[in-house]
Design a protein around this motif. Structure first.
Motif, mmCIF file in Angstrom:
data_model
loop_
_atom_site.group_PDB
_atom_site.id
_atom_site.type_symbol
_atom_site.label_atom_id
_atom_site.label_comp_id
_atom_site.label_asym_id
_atom_site.label_seq_id
_atom_site.Cartn_x
_atom_site.Cartn_y
_atom_site.Cartn_z
ATOM 1 N N LEU A 132 82.198 21.576 35.721
ATOM 2 C CA LEU A 132 82.358 21.160 37.109
ATOM 3 C C LEU A 132 82.514 22.367 38.023
ATOM 4 O O LEU A 132 81.896 22.448 39.093
ATOM 5 C CB LEU A 132 83.577 20.238 37.238
ATOM 6 C CG LEU A 132 83.425 18.826 36.660
ATOM 7 C CD1 LEU A 132 84.778 18.139 36.587
ATOM 8 C CD2 LEU A 132 82.457 18.001 37.503
ATOM 9 N N ALA A 133 83.330 23.321 37.620
ATOM 10 C CA ALA A 133 83.621 24.475 38.464
ATOM 11 C C ALA A 133 82.402 25.373 38.652
ATOM 12 O O ALA A 133 82.252 26.007 39.703
ATOM 13 C CB ALA A 133 84.771 25.287 37.873
ATOM 14 N N ARG A 134 81.508 25.419 37.671
ATOM 15 C CA ARG A 134 80.362 26.328 37.793
ATOM 16 C C ARG A 134 79.126 25.645 38.353
ATOM 17 O O ARG A 134 78.196 26.324 38.793
ATOM 18 C CB ARG A 134 80.051 26.980 36.441
ATOM 19 C CG ARG A 134 79.482 26.067 35.369
ATOM 20 C CD ARG A 134 79.525 26.735 34.006
ATOM 21 N NE ARG A 134 78.879 25.928 32.974
ATOM 22 C CZ ARG A 134 77.624 26.099 32.574
ATOM 23 N NH1 ARG A 134 76.885 27.045 33.124
ATOM 24 N NH2 ARG A 134 77.120 25.346 31.621
ATOM 25 N N LEU A 136 79.287 22.874 40.718
ATOM 26 C CA LEU A 136 79.519 22.275 42.024
ATOM 27 C C LEU A 136 79.691 23.341 43.097
ATOM 28 O O LEU A 136 79.996 24.501 42.802
ATOM 29 C CB LEU A 136 80.770 21.390 41.985
ATOM 30 C CG LEU A 136 80.715 20.168 41.066
ATOM 31 C CD1 LEU A 136 82.088 19.476 41.041
ATOM 32 C CD2 LEU A 136 79.638 19.193 41.491
ATOM 33 N N ALA A 141 84.229 21.693 43.733
ATOM 34 C CA ALA A 141 84.695 22.332 42.501
ATOM 35 C C ALA A 141 86.215 22.448 42.496
ATOM 36 O O ALA A 141 86.879 22.123 41.499
ATOM 37 C CB ALA A 141 84.054 23.712 42.346
ATOM 38 N N ALA A 175 82.890 29.761 38.826
ATOM 39 C CA ALA A 175 83.950 28.976 38.199
ATOM 40 C C ALA A 175 85.277 29.724 38.230
ATOM 41 O O ALA A 175 86.338 29.138 38.488
ATOM 42 C CB ALA A 175 83.566 28.636 36.756
ATOM 43 N N ALA A 178 86.690 29.463 41.711
ATOM 44 C CA ALA A 178 87.259 28.127 41.955
ATOM 45 C C ALA A 178 88.621 27.998 41.287
ATOM 46 O O ALA A 178 89.558 27.421 41.858
ATOM 47 C CB ALA A 178 86.301 27.052 41.447
#
Length: 292
Positions: A132-134, A136, A141, A175, A178
């Protein structure tokens, strides 16, 4: 003599699709989930069932992203209409499926039991957050990481560790950024958005969920030293009883020397310049000076 009813028809399972008639797959008692994936008629159509149908048709897939976050109990899951999966080296194009063509390490895959006992391979909580973090944009994120407080891992540590372990993965640097901005104390996506807005304005003294002695509720974002609170006034605060309690609480805080700045959805969408000026004025009135 009346004819006795025969035995009820057997309940179809995913495995019944393996039987064939000539060259056609036997789909009696099933309905299409997406191209090449079928659900038994008695199975409710939800995200787990769609994952089970896809996993039966394509056993190599691993559920990841927002869909995996749903399996792990994310507080603020995204739309359940799309199933997000990693497909390894094989390409997958299906309506309602977001397929990402990469491998997930075997150690980061867990197995869930779906409808009818159909096994579903799902990314681990740590890898789910890393994906998700990388993948979005910055705001969603950080929202994804903030809303994972019920996960069995610390989002900030897990994503940072994954980014350091797999630096060659696309988006690993994003990521890591985030993760540095995530805060598990956030209690809503809009609170996360408001916090990032304040940070971007250079107002980094506000912290989430501040408890004030004698106050019956926590403040969404507050500069405790200068007694300035920025409160997101969302839909839940429009209910008459809640609104009355908010007003009473704000009066008590103002009597105690606090500056209260309520923020609504229109402020974040259309009035950001004015909102920044108001927060800045409040900070300056309490002795704040911008860092050089």
């Amino acid at each position: 003599m009346p004819r006795l009813p025969g035995p009820p028809p057997p309940i179809r399972t995913f495995a019944d699709l393996a039987a064939t008639r000539g060259r056609a797959r036997a789909t009696d008692g099933h309905r299409r989930s997406t191209m090449g994936a079928w659900l038994p008629d008695h199975v409710a159509d939800d995200f787990q069932a769609r994952c089970a149908a896809l996993a039966f048709a394509r056993p190599e897939i691993v559920v990841t992203g927002w869909t995996a976050a749903r399996f792990h109990g994310h507080q603020w899951p995204d739309s359940p209409e799309v199933v997000e999966v990693a497909t390894g080296r094989r390409r997958l194009r299906r309506p309602g499926v977001l397929a990402r063509q990469y491998d997930i390490p075997h150690a980061e895959i867990e197995e869930f039991s779906g409808p009818g006992g159909q096994p579903i391979r799902v990314a681990s909580p740590a890898w789910t957050l890393f994906d998700l973090a990388r993948n979005l944009e910055r705001l969603p994120a950080v929202v994804a990481l903030d809303g994972s407080s019920h996960f069995p891992v610390d989002a900030r540590y897990a994503v940072t560790e994954m980014s350091n372990r797999y630096p060659e993965r696309r988006g690993s640097a994003a990521a890591r950024r985030a993760a540095s901005e995530a805060d598990p104390r956030a209690e809503s996506p809009k609170e996360t958005e408001l916090r990032l807005f304040l940070v971007d304005c250079g107002f980094d003294s506000f912290v989430p969920q501040v408890k004030v002695p004698g106050c019956r509720a926590r403040l969404d974002l507050a500069d405790r030293e200068r007694k300035i609170a920025v409160e997101y006034d969302g839909r839940g605060h429009l209910e008459a009883g809640q609104h009355a309690r908010d007003l009473e609480r704000w009066r008590d805080l103002i009597s105690d020397g606090w500056i209260i700045l309520p923020v609504g959805v229109r402020d974040l969408r259309y009035r950001r310049v004015a909102l920044k000026a108001q927060v800045r004025a409040a900070l300056v009135s309490r002795g704040w000076r911008p860092s050089s």
